[in-house]
Design a protein around this motif. Sequence first.
Motif, PDB file in Angstrom:
ATOM      1  N   HIS A  22       6.237   1.828  -0.803  1.00  0.00           N
ATOM      2  CA  HIS A  22       5.329   2.829  -1.382  1.00  0.00           C
ATOM      3  C   HIS A  22       4.791   3.704  -0.250  1.00  0.00           C
ATOM      4  N   ASN A  23       5.125   4.886  -0.232  1.00  0.00           N
ATOM      5  CA  ASN A  23       6.082   5.669  -0.977  1.00  0.00           C
ATOM      6  C   ASN A  23       7.495   5.286  -0.559  1.00  0.00           C
ATOM      7  N   ARG A  50       1.308   2.508 -11.725  1.00  0.00           N
ATOM      8  CA  ARG A  50       1.446   3.507 -10.651  1.00  0.00           C
ATOM      9  C   ARG A  50       2.880   4.012 -10.487  1.00  0.00           C
ATOM     10  N   CYS A  51       3.834   3.547 -11.292  1.00  0.00           N
ATOM     11  CA  CYS A  51       5.232   3.964 -11.160  1.00  0.00           C
ATOM     12  C   CYS A  51       5.351   5.484 -11.250  1.00  0.00           C
ATOM     13  N   LYS A  52       5.946   6.062 -10.209  1.00  0.00           N
ATOM     14  CA  LYS A  52       6.157   7.514 -10.171  1.00  0.00           C
ATOM     15  C   LYS A  52       7.343   7.821  -9.275  1.00  0.00           C
ATOM     16  N   ARG A  81       5.780  12.193 -11.272  1.00  0.00           N
ATOM     17  CA  ARG A  81       5.320  12.828 -10.035  1.00  0.00           C
ATOM     18  C   ARG A  81       4.442  14.029 -10.374  1.00  0.00           C
ATOM     19  N   ASP A 116       7.761   9.808  -4.142  1.00  0.00           N
ATOM     20  CA  ASP A 116       6.430   9.434  -4.609  1.00  0.00           C
ATOM     21  C   ASP A 116       6.255   7.929  -4.437  1.00  0.00           C
ATOM     22  N   TRP A 117       5.405   7.350  -5.263  1.00  0.00           N
ATOM     23  CA  TRP A 117       5.021   5.946  -5.114  1.00  0.00           C
ATOM     24  C   TRP A 117       6.195   5.006  -5.322  1.00  0.00           C
TER      25      TRP A 117
END
Length: 180
Positions: A22-23, A50-52, A81, A116-117
């Motif tokens: 992450h990221n 938080r999945c992105k 995102r 992203d994450w």
Amino acid sequence: EAPTYLPNMSRREEEKEVETTHNYEDNMDKYWTIDFGPSATEMTLIFDPRCKTEDGYDYLRIYKDDTKTSFYGENKYTGGRNGGSHNWPSLENRPHLHIPAGRCILYFHSDGGGNDWGFKVTAKATIDDSQFPPPVPRTRAEMRFKTLRWFAVRTAHALLRAESRAFHAAFSRLTAPLLA
């Protein structure tokens, strides 16, 4: 007729977690295998809120097996995102992803720019274990023979571990009546 013994059944819950860094990094092509063994017939994948990922370009796919020709759920789990659209299970009132197997392969791909994450998933499975007792001897004579054999093997093992002189003396006492 010999009695019938039923197996000893037990049930347990097991969890495994899989996640990207992450990221996550650019240009990723990574596989993870989630395997709960043959006693698991299904699992539930619960995705972190938080999945992105970069929508459409960076994604997670969940394959059914090592051939990687068919998958569970959507073709790609992606997006979120900068508050954009996404299709991650477990988020925004979407149900968790149910997998009708005890094993699956997760594949994550990212392109060369914009990240992203990433993702984090917890896999939960119920494992049904069974243990069968040893077979029951059919007759009393068979029970006596198995008991005698067990005692003879145990005694021989103890004698072999002892000093050779002690073994020789014991062996001589046991075989003397046979040689007379």
